[in-house]
Motif scaffolding. Structure first.
Motif, PDB file in Angstrom:
ATOM      1  N   ALA A 195       0.939  -1.115   0.006  1.00 59.16           N
ATOM      2  CA  ALA A 195       0.033   0.052   0.075  1.00 59.16           C
ATOM      3  C   ALA A 195       0.782   1.198   0.075  1.00 59.16           C
ATOM      4  N   LEU A 196       1.937   1.268   0.743  1.00 57.75           N
ATOM      5  CA  LEU A 196       2.893   2.431   0.812  1.00 57.75           C
ATOM      6  C   LEU A 196       3.623   2.641  -0.371  1.00 57.75           C
ATOM      7  N   GLY A 197       3.813   1.606  -1.185  1.00 55.11           N
ATOM      8  CA  GLY A 197       4.574   1.566  -2.717  1.00 55.11           C
ATOM      9  C   GLY A 197       3.635   2.435  -3.543  1.00 55.11           C
ATOM     10  N   LYS A 198       2.165   2.080  -3.307  1.00 57.14           N
ATOM     11  CA  LYS A 198       1.356   2.624  -4.451  1.00 57.14           C
ATOM     12  C   LYS A 198       0.946   3.935  -4.074  1.00 57.14           C
ATOM     13  N   THR A 199       0.960   4.498  -2.771  1.00 55.06           N
ATOM     14  CA  THR A 199       0.848   5.735  -2.543  1.00 55.06           C
ATOM     15  C   THR A 199       1.961   6.629  -3.050  1.00 55.06           C
ATOM     16  N   LYS A 200       3.216   6.139  -2.843  1.00 53.91           N
ATOM     17  CA  LYS A 200       4.453   6.788  -3.189  1.00 53.91           C
ATOM     18  C   LYS A 200       4.574   7.005  -4.838  1.00 53.91           C
ATOM     19  N   GLU A 201       4.127   5.694  -5.524  1.00 55.23           N
ATOM     20  CA  GLU A 201       4.400   5.633  -7.065  1.00 55.23           C
ATOM     21  C   GLU A 201       3.275   6.594  -7.486  1.00 55.23           C
ATOM     22  N   TYR A 202       2.008   6.362  -7.185  1.00 58.75           N
ATOM     23  CA  TYR A 202       0.945   7.493  -7.789  1.00 58.75           C
ATOM     24  C   TYR A 202       0.704   8.668  -7.258  1.00 58.75           C
ATOM     25  N   ARG A 203       1.659   9.041  -5.995  1.00 56.77           N
ATOM     26  CA  ARG A 203       1.380  10.192  -5.392  1.00 56.77           C
ATOM     27  C   ARG A 203      -0.184  10.581  -4.769  1.00 56.77           C
ATOM     28  N   ILE A 204      -0.632   9.567  -4.231  1.00 59.76           N
ATOM     29  CA  ILE A 204      -1.873   9.676  -3.659  1.00 59.76           C
ATOM     30  C   ILE A 204      -2.177   9.451  -2.314  1.00 59.76           C
ATOM     31  N   ARG A 205      -3.128   9.954  -1.552  1.00 61.48           N
ATOM     32  CA  ARG A 205      -3.110   9.775  -0.121  1.00 61.48           C
ATOM     33  C   ARG A 205      -4.183   8.987   0.300  1.00 61.48           C
ATOM     34  N   SER A 259      -5.911   5.363   4.270  1.00 65.65           N
ATOM     35  CA  SER A 259      -5.164   6.948   3.999  1.00 65.65           C
ATOM     36  C   SER A 259      -3.829   6.806   4.290  1.00 65.65           C
ATOM     37  N   ASP A 260      -3.047   7.673   3.906  1.00 65.06           N
ATOM     38  CA  ASP A 260      -1.642   7.929   4.097  1.00 65.06           C
ATOM     39  C   ASP A 260      -1.288   7.807   5.625  1.00 65.06           C
ATOM     40  N   ARG A 261      -2.441   8.261   6.401  1.00 72.06           N
ATOM     41  CA  ARG A 261      -2.383   8.485   7.739  1.00 72.06           C
ATOM     42  C   ARG A 261      -2.440   7.171   8.494  1.00 72.06           C
ATOM     43  N   ASP A 262      -3.273   6.331   8.012  1.00 71.06           N
ATOM     44  CA  ASP A 262      -3.420   4.874   8.500  1.00 71.06           C
ATOM     45  C   ASP A 262      -2.149   4.295   8.248  1.00 71.06           C
ATOM     46  N   LEU A 263      -1.399   4.507   7.203  1.00 71.71           N
ATOM     47  CA  LEU A 263      -0.185   3.699   6.944  1.00 71.71           C
ATOM     48  C   LEU A 263       0.856   4.384   7.731  1.00 71.71           C
ATOM     49  N   ARG A 264       1.128   5.683   7.945  1.00 77.96           N
ATOM     50  CA  ARG A 264       2.130   6.255   8.693  1.00 77.96           C
ATOM     51  C   ARG A 264       2.021   5.718  10.363  1.00 77.96           C
ATOM     52  N   ASP A 265       0.537   5.285  10.623  1.00 76.94           N
ATOM     53  CA  ASP A 265       0.387   4.895  11.941  1.00 76.94           C
ATOM     54  C   ASP A 265       1.241   3.539  12.288  1.00 76.94           C
ATOM     55  N   ARG A 323     -14.916  15.517   8.132  1.00 79.32           N
ATOM     56  CA  ARG A 323     -13.435  15.889   8.115  1.00 79.32           C
ATOM     57  C   ARG A 323     -12.659  14.909   7.305  1.00 79.32           C
ATOM     58  N   ILE A 324     -13.121  14.438   6.114  1.00 77.75           N
ATOM     59  CA  ILE A 324     -12.547  13.512   5.434  1.00 77.75           C
ATOM     60  C   ILE A 324     -12.067  14.103   4.176  1.00 77.75           C
ATOM     61  N   GLY A 325     -10.915  13.504   3.603  1.00 78.72           N
ATOM     62  CA  GLY A 325     -10.066  13.909   2.404  1.00 78.72           C
ATOM     63  C   GLY A 325     -10.701  13.529   1.266  1.00 78.72           C
ATOM     64  N   CYS A 326     -11.670  12.429   1.098  1.00 80.47           N
ATOM     65  CA  CYS A 326     -11.838  11.966  -0.147  1.00 80.47           C
ATOM     66  C   CYS A 326     -13.247  11.138  -0.042  1.00 80.47           C
ATOM     67  N   LEU A 327     -13.892  10.844  -1.144  1.00 81.82           N
ATOM     68  CA  LEU A 327     -14.979  10.159  -1.190  1.00 81.82           C
ATOM     69  C   LEU A 327     -15.062   9.264  -2.208  1.00 81.82           C
ATOM     70  N   PRO A 328     -15.144   7.935  -1.939  1.00 82.87           N
ATOM     71  CA  PRO A 328     -15.416   7.062  -3.126  1.00 82.87           C
ATOM     72  C   PRO A 328     -16.666   7.235  -3.674  1.00 82.87           C
ATOM     73  N   VAL A 329     -16.500   6.864  -5.125  1.00 80.22           N
ATOM     74  CA  VAL A 329     -17.908   7.129  -5.823  1.00 80.22           C
ATOM     75  C   VAL A 329     -18.546   5.674  -6.268  1.00 80.22           C
TER      76      VAL A 329
END
Length: 212
Positions: A23-33, A49-55, A103-109
């Motif tokens: 998951a970390l690899g994908k967030t870095k490769e595609y520059r997504i949160r 989210s990137d926060r979940d991964l940082r935890d 207070r969320i950063g995205c909404l899946p559709v």
């Protein structure tokens, strides 16, 4: 404006059985949160989210033991669920309200039970910039008017008299009781006479500030 008009349709996803390291690899490769988590049928089952991964990996200088943790931890162990979602035919304003309220950063559709897109804070910011007309040359007027029918039409008539086009127009609650604020982007830099005509109607022009 509808969610389907601004959502990203090519969504980077991950499965619940993949690891945090992947998951970390994908967030870095595609520059997504945010990474929606989907099952084999493409149904949304969670989100990370990137926060979940940082935890899971709080240290920026990973030690050998940290790498082992990232490889051993599955996405399903840290993902959030159930997930707040939007429908393609929802209004953008409603999507923005949900993201602000929770207070969320995205909404899946989601359409039916399938993930079909995603909207993020960046998408909403782009819409706001377009609505306000920031990218077009001109002058922004902020006008305080009474909260009564016809006030907006009177402002529009005053502007129209000068042969000037409005490239954007927004109205919201005023700072004082029983007032509303009109924000209008005019396609001209010569607004002195327009301001005088608007003030002659008994309205207050708050911006741009007049000097002298």
């Amino acid at each position: 404006m509808l969610v389907e008009e601004i959502m990203k349709r090519e969504v980077i996803t991950i499965s619940r059985h993949e690891t945090v390291q992947e998951a970390l690899g994908k967030t870095k490769e595609y520059r997504i949160r945010h990474l929606p988590v989907v099952d084999e049928q493409g149904r949304l089952v969670g989100i990370v989210s990137d926060r979940d991964l940082r935890d899971v990996s709080p240290s920026t200088l990973l030690q050998p033991g940290d790498i082992d943790i990232l490889k051993a931890t599955k996405v399903e162990e840290i993902m959030k669920y159930p997930v707040l979602t939007a429908h393609p035919l929802d209004g953008v304003d409603e999507a923005a309200r949900i993201m602000y309220e929770y207070r969320i950063g995205c909404l899946p559709v989601v359409k039916g039970d399938k993930l079909v897109g995603i909207i993020t804070e960046t998408d909403l910011l782009r819409v706001l910039v377009e609505w306000v007309g920031t990218l077009e040359p001109g002058t922004v007027l902020e006008i305080e008017v009474p909260d009564r029918p016809g006030a907006l039409a009177e402002v529009a008539t005053a502007v129209k008299k000068h042969g000037v086009n409005m490239c954007s127009l927004l109205m919201r609650c005023g700072h004082r009781p029983n007032t509303r604020l009109i924000t209008a982007k005019l396609q001209t830099m010569q607004v002195a006479q327009i301001i005088e005509d608007i003030e002659a109607l008994g309205f207050r022009v708050l911006a741009p500030c007049r000097r002298g």
